[in-house]
Design a protein around this motif. Structure first.
Motif, mmCIF file in Angstrom:
data_model
loop_
_atom_site.group_PDB
_atom_site.id
_atom_site.type_symbol
_atom_site.label_atom_id
_atom_site.label_comp_id
_atom_site.label_asym_id
_atom_site.label_seq_id
_atom_site.Cartn_x
_atom_site.Cartn_y
_atom_site.Cartn_z
ATOM 1 N N LEU A 81 30.702 -30.719 -8.383
ATOM 2 C CA LEU A 81 31.821 -30.803 -7.449
ATOM 3 C C LEU A 81 31.874 -32.074 -6.620
ATOM 4 O O LEU A 81 32.946 -32.527 -6.234
ATOM 5 C CB LEU A 81 31.777 -29.608 -6.478
ATOM 6 C CG LEU A 81 31.950 -28.233 -7.099
ATOM 7 C CD1 LEU A 81 31.794 -27.163 -6.029
ATOM 8 C CD2 LEU A 81 33.298 -28.102 -7.795
ATOM 9 N N MET A 82 30.714 -32.648 -6.290
ATOM 10 C CA MET A 82 30.660 -33.717 -5.308
ATOM 11 C C MET A 82 30.540 -35.096 -5.943
ATOM 12 O O MET A 82 29.751 -35.303 -6.845
ATOM 13 C CB MET A 82 29.470 -33.499 -4.358
ATOM 14 C CG MET A 82 29.473 -32.147 -3.657
ATOM 15 S SD MET A 82 30.979 -31.787 -2.739
ATOM 16 C CE MET A 82 30.938 -33.087 -1.551
ATOM 17 N N VAL A 100 34.861 -35.140 -2.914
ATOM 18 C CA VAL A 100 34.801 -34.272 -4.090
ATOM 19 C C VAL A 100 35.301 -34.983 -5.348
ATOM 20 O O VAL A 100 36.029 -35.964 -5.277
ATOM 21 C CB VAL A 100 35.597 -32.967 -3.856
ATOM 22 C CG1 VAL A 100 35.055 -32.228 -2.643
ATOM 23 C CG2 VAL A 100 37.077 -33.208 -3.698
ATOM 24 N N ARG A 101 34.874 -34.474 -6.479
ATOM 25 C CA ARG A 101 35.326 -35.015 -7.771
ATOM 26 C C ARG A 101 36.742 -34.529 -8.101
ATOM 27 O O ARG A 101 37.557 -35.267 -8.629
ATOM 28 C CB ARG A 101 34.376 -34.598 -8.888
ATOM 29 C CG ARG A 101 32.984 -35.138 -8.745
ATOM 30 C CD ARG A 101 32.124 -34.732 -9.954
ATOM 31 N NE ARG A 101 30.724 -34.961 -9.696
ATOM 32 C CZ ARG A 101 30.106 -36.133 -9.778
ATOM 33 N NH1 ARG A 101 30.803 -37.208 -10.091
ATOM 34 N NH2 ARG A 101 28.830 -36.239 -9.533
ATOM 35 N N TRP A 154 36.843 -27.909 -6.275
ATOM 36 C CA TRP A 154 36.128 -27.734 -5.014
ATOM 37 C C TRP A 154 36.723 -26.577 -4.218
ATOM 38 O O TRP A 154 36.004 -25.736 -3.684
ATOM 39 C CB TRP A 154 36.179 -29.021 -4.179
ATOM 40 C CG TRP A 154 35.614 -28.817 -2.819
ATOM 41 C CD1 TRP A 154 34.302 -28.896 -2.455
ATOM 42 C CD2 TRP A 154 36.334 -28.436 -1.638
ATOM 43 N NE1 TRP A 154 34.162 -28.594 -1.121
ATOM 44 C CE2 TRP A 154 35.404 -28.316 -0.599
ATOM 45 C CE3 TRP A 154 37.686 -28.198 -1.358
ATOM 46 C CZ2 TRP A 154 35.765 -27.964 0.695
ATOM 47 C CZ3 TRP A 154 38.045 -27.847 -0.072
ATOM 48 C CH2 TRP A 154 37.093 -27.737 0.934
ATOM 49 N N LYS A 155 38.054 -26.517 -4.130
ATOM 50 C CA LYS A 155 38.724 -25.475 -3.340
ATOM 51 C C LYS A 155 38.425 -24.095 -3.899
ATOM 52 O O LYS A 155 38.241 -23.135 -3.137
ATOM 53 C CB LYS A 155 40.231 -25.735 -3.311
ATOM 54 C CG LYS A 155 41.021 -24.760 -2.445
ATOM 55 C CD LYS A 155 40.731 -24.937 -0.966
ATOM 56 C CE LYS A 155 41.740 -24.260 -0.071
ATOM 57 N NZ LYS A 155 41.669 -22.828 -0.007
ATOM 58 N N TRP A 166 24.429 -26.909 -0.093
ATOM 59 C CA TRP A 166 24.170 -28.333 -0.302
ATOM 60 C C TRP A 166 22.880 -28.586 -1.062
ATOM 61 O O TRP A 166 22.778 -29.570 -1.783
ATOM 62 C CB TRP A 166 24.148 -29.076 1.013
ATOM 63 C CG TRP A 166 25.468 -29.091 1.723
ATOM 64 C CD1 TRP A 166 26.632 -28.468 1.335
ATOM 65 C CD2 TRP A 166 25.765 -29.747 2.948
ATOM 66 N NE1 TRP A 166 27.617 -28.703 2.244
ATOM 67 C CE2 TRP A 166 27.123 -29.476 3.240
ATOM 68 C CE3 TRP A 166 25.022 -30.523 3.809
ATOM 69 C CZ2 TRP A 166 27.741 -29.981 4.368
ATOM 70 C CZ3 TRP A 166 25.643 -31.021 4.953
ATOM 71 C CH2 TRP A 166 27.001 -30.759 5.216
ATOM 72 N N TYR A 221 39.686 -31.846 -6.331
ATOM 73 C CA TYR A 221 40.005 -30.968 -5.211
ATOM 74 C C TYR A 221 40.172 -29.513 -5.650
ATOM 75 O O TYR A 221 39.650 -28.602 -4.996
ATOM 76 C CB TYR A 221 41.267 -31.440 -4.474
ATOM 77 C CG TYR A 221 41.692 -30.463 -3.410
ATOM 78 C CD1 TYR A 221 41.033 -30.440 -2.180
ATOM 79 C CD2 TYR A 221 42.707 -29.541 -3.641
ATOM 80 C CE1 TYR A 221 41.379 -29.516 -1.209
ATOM 81 C CE2 TYR A 221 43.058 -28.614 -2.670
ATOM 82 C CZ TYR A 221 42.395 -28.600 -1.465
ATOM 83 O OH TYR A 221 42.745 -27.676 -0.507
ATOM 84 N N MET A 277 26.574 -28.234 -6.256
ATOM 85 C CA MET A 277 26.958 -29.547 -5.746
ATOM 86 C C MET A 277 27.221 -30.598 -6.825
ATOM 87 O O MET A 277 28.178 -31.362 -6.716
ATOM 88 C CB MET A 277 25.882 -30.057 -4.786
ATOM 89 C CG MET A 277 25.720 -29.182 -3.557
ATOM 90 S SD MET A 277 27.236 -28.957 -2.605
ATOM 91 C CE MET A 277 27.322 -30.551 -1.821
ATOM 92 N N TYR A 316 33.715 -33.874 2.736
ATOM 93 C CA TYR A 316 33.373 -33.641 1.335
ATOM 94 C C TYR A 316 34.071 -34.665 0.445
ATOM 95 O O TYR A 316 35.284 -34.591 0.249
ATOM 96 C CB TYR A 316 33.817 -32.247 0.887
ATOM 97 C CG TYR A 316 33.047 -31.105 1.477
ATOM 98 C CD1 TYR A 316 31.772 -30.796 1.026
ATOM 99 C CD2 TYR A 316 33.606 -30.312 2.470
ATOM 100 C CE1 TYR A 316 31.066 -29.736 1.556
ATOM 101 C CE2 TYR A 316 32.907 -29.247 3.005
ATOM 102 C CZ TYR A 316 31.646 -28.958 2.537
ATOM 103 O OH TYR A 316 30.949 -27.897 3.067
ATOM 104 N N PHE A 361 35.011 -23.339 -2.640
ATOM 105 C CA PHE A 361 35.100 -23.147 -1.190
ATOM 106 C C PHE A 361 35.639 -21.763 -0.856
ATOM 107 O O PHE A 361 35.134 -21.085 0.045
ATOM 108 C CB PHE A 361 35.994 -24.238 -0.596
ATOM 109 C CG PHE A 361 36.213 -24.129 0.878
ATOM 110 C CD1 PHE A 361 35.285 -24.652 1.775
ATOM 111 C CD2 PHE A 361 37.363 -23.535 1.388
ATOM 112 C CE1 PHE A 361 35.490 -24.563 3.152
ATOM 113 C CE2 PHE A 361 37.575 -23.449 2.753
ATOM 114 C CZ PHE A 361 36.633 -23.958 3.639
ATOM 115 N N ASN A 372 40.940 -36.311 -2.992
ATOM 116 C CA ASN A 372 39.576 -35.842 -3.219
ATOM 117 C C ASN A 372 38.652 -36.150 -2.045
ATOM 118 O O ASN A 372 37.449 -35.919 -2.120
ATOM 119 C CB ASN A 372 39.015 -36.428 -4.514
ATOM 120 C CG ASN A 372 39.697 -35.821 -5.716
ATOM 121 O OD1 ASN A 372 40.067 -34.647 -5.725
ATOM 122 N ND2 ASN A 372 39.897 -36.616 -6.744
#
Length: 102
Positions: free
Chosen positions: A81-82, A11-12, A17-18, A72, A14, A78, A9, A21, A46
Motif C-alpha cells: 500500500l505504501m 500511498v501507491r 489504501w482506502k 505500520w 488511493y 504496508m 500516508y 483503511f 496518492n
C-alpha cells in the motif's frame, strides 16, 4: 481541549489504501477517536492525510502506538500500500474560530 493525531500516508493507490483503511485494522472506533477526517492532496491523490480527534493526549498517543504496532510494523499490510513510510504528529488544539458563523 482536543488533540488531533495527524497522519500522512504516501500511498501507491488511493482506492486500495482506502479499502484497507475502511477495515479499521488498528481499531479506530474502539480507541476513543471522536472524529476521523481523510484528505487527499489536490495535486497528488496518492498523498493522503488523516486527522483523528481525541479528548485526551493519552488516548491519541495510545492509538498511535497501536497503529504502529498493529499496522505500520506489518509488512503484509504496508508494503503493497505504501510508497514511503507514514508520518505522524500529535497536535493540541489551542484556538478555534468560525468566521462564517457571524
Amino acid at each position: 481541549m482536543m488533540f488531533t493525531l495527524q497522519v500522512g500516508y504516501p500511498v501507491r493507490d488511493y482506492a486500495a489504501w482506502k479499502q484497507a483503511f475502511d477495515k479499521d485494522p488498528a481499531g479506530r472506533a474502539a480507541s476513543g477517536a471522536r472524529s476521523i477526517r481523510v484528505f487527499r492532496d489536490t495535486d497528488d491523490e496518492n498523498n493522503v492525510a488523516v486527522h483523528l480527534d481525541f479528548d485526551t493526549k493519552d488516548a491519541a498517543a495510545a492509538f498511535l502506538e497501536r497503529l504502529r504496532a498493529q499496522v505500520w510494523n506489518n509488512p503484509e499490510i504496508m508494503e503493497p500500500l505504501m510508497a514511503a513510510p507514514p508520518t505522524a504528529r500529535l497536535m493540541e488544539q489551542v484556538a478555534s474560530e468560525n468566521p462564517a458563523a457571524g
